[in-house]
Design an enzyme around this catalytic site. Structure first.
Site: not given
Ligand SMILES: NC(=O)c1ccc[n+]([C@@H]2O[C@H](COP(=O)([O-])OP(=O)(O)OC[C@H]3O[C@@H](n4cnc5c(N)ncnc54)[C@H](O)[C@@H]3O)[C@@H](O)[C@H]2O)c1
Length: 259
Positions: A160, A167
């Site tokens: 990570y 985070k």
């Molecule tokens: N997938 C997992 O296992 C997981 C677990 C815990 C937390 N998260 C968090 O959840 C959130 C969403 O991620 P996800 O897993 O749905 O993936 P995802 O790829 O579907 O979403 C990530 C989003 O970030 C956006 N993004 C990146 N740079 C950007 C910018 N400059 N301006 C605007 N938007 C921007 C992308 O366009 C995308 O829509 C993130 O914060 C991620 O760290 C994910």
């Protein structure tokens, strides 16, 4: 979920940032809000992302859609100008975005560059503070803000890397924003989902291992899905959750309690 949920958020207006496709956590949030009656504003990153997001926004009948790259000066302000002129108010804000340059993400924290770390921090954390600043004046009857975190904020999760400290800063920001906005009846939550197979997650090395381990460790015995996260946020946005703010809410089947 078997029955159709009741429209408990009818009349509420929600801005959801972070839909990239139908696997995105943000899409789960938007879908859950829609299912319980809220109106949506949905953004896409840029013209390349638009064809993947626009049909989902249509399916969810979002009256406001816009491009938003939080690293482009003026785009965030333009989204809020639209919301101000079209809706005049806002009730719910979802920040579900994260980014780190690949070489900084995959090279270990020790080797992360100042520029890469700063960029990750700006897009994944400070942009939430900027959004909160623009959203708060529109939340005249109170409101709820969400930012997506991960367990790696508190414990070392192999691979990570620099997203751990980023985070951690995001969760701390939720606490401070909850403190600063509480008197305006605005509640702020860090949501910490278990691992989900999304585009952002595909940037992490050995992510499949993380998924398998989470499924094996979870007291509830299963991985979570994006609707689990969405309905948790929908609940937290209702008056039933009006005394909850500032904390990190785990939506992980209980994985975080197991050593
Ligand atoms: N997938 C997992 O296992 C997981 C677990 C815990 C937390 N998260 C968090 O959840 C959130 C969403 O991620 P996800 O897993 O749905 O993936 P995802 O790829 O579907 O979403 C990530 C989003 O970030 C956006 N993004 C990146 N740079 C950007 C910018 N400059 N301006 C605007 N938007 C921007 C992308 O366009 C995308 O829509 C993130 O914060 C991620 O760290 C994910």
């Amino acid at each position: 979920m078997t029955e159709a949920p009741r429209p408990i958020l009818a009349g509420k207006k929600a801005l959801v940032v972070g839909v990239a496709n139908d696997q995105s956590i943000a899409y789960g949030c938007a879908k859950a809000f829609h299912a319980v009656g809220a109106e949506l504003a949905i953004t896409w990153l840029n013209e390349r992302a638009r064809p993947h997001v626009e049909p989902l926004a249509k399916e969810l009948e979002a009256p406001i859609t816009a491009a938003l790259d939080v690293s482009v000066p003026g785009e965030l302000e333009a989204v809020f100008d639209r919301i101000r002129s079209q809706w005049g108010s806002l009730d719910i804000l979802v920040h579900s975005i994260a980014f780190a340059p690949k070489e900084d993400l995959q090279g270990g924290l020790l080797n992360s560059s100042a520029e890469g770390f700063a960029k990750a921090m700006d897009i994944s954390c400070h942009s939430f503070i900027r959004m909160a600043r623009l959203a708060a004046p529109l939340m005249r009857d109170g409101g709820t803000m969400f930012a997506m975190s991960y367990y790696g904020a508190n414990r070392v999760v192999p691979n990570y890397n620099l997203m751990g400290p980023v985070k951690a800063a995001l969760e701390a920001s939720c606490r401070y924003l909850a403190y600063e906005l509480g008197r305006q009846d605005i509640r702020v939550h860090a949501i910490s989902p278990g691992p989900l197979k999304t585009r952002a997650a595909s940037g992490l090395k050995d992510f499949e291992l993380l998924l398998n381990e989470a499924a094996a460790k979870a007291p509830l015995g299963e991985l979570v899905d994006i609707m689990d996260v969405g309905y948790t946020c929908a609940y937290l946005a209702t008056p039933f959750a009006r005394r909850i703010t500032g904390g990190t809410v785990y939506v992980d089947g209980g994985t975080n309690i197991v050593a």
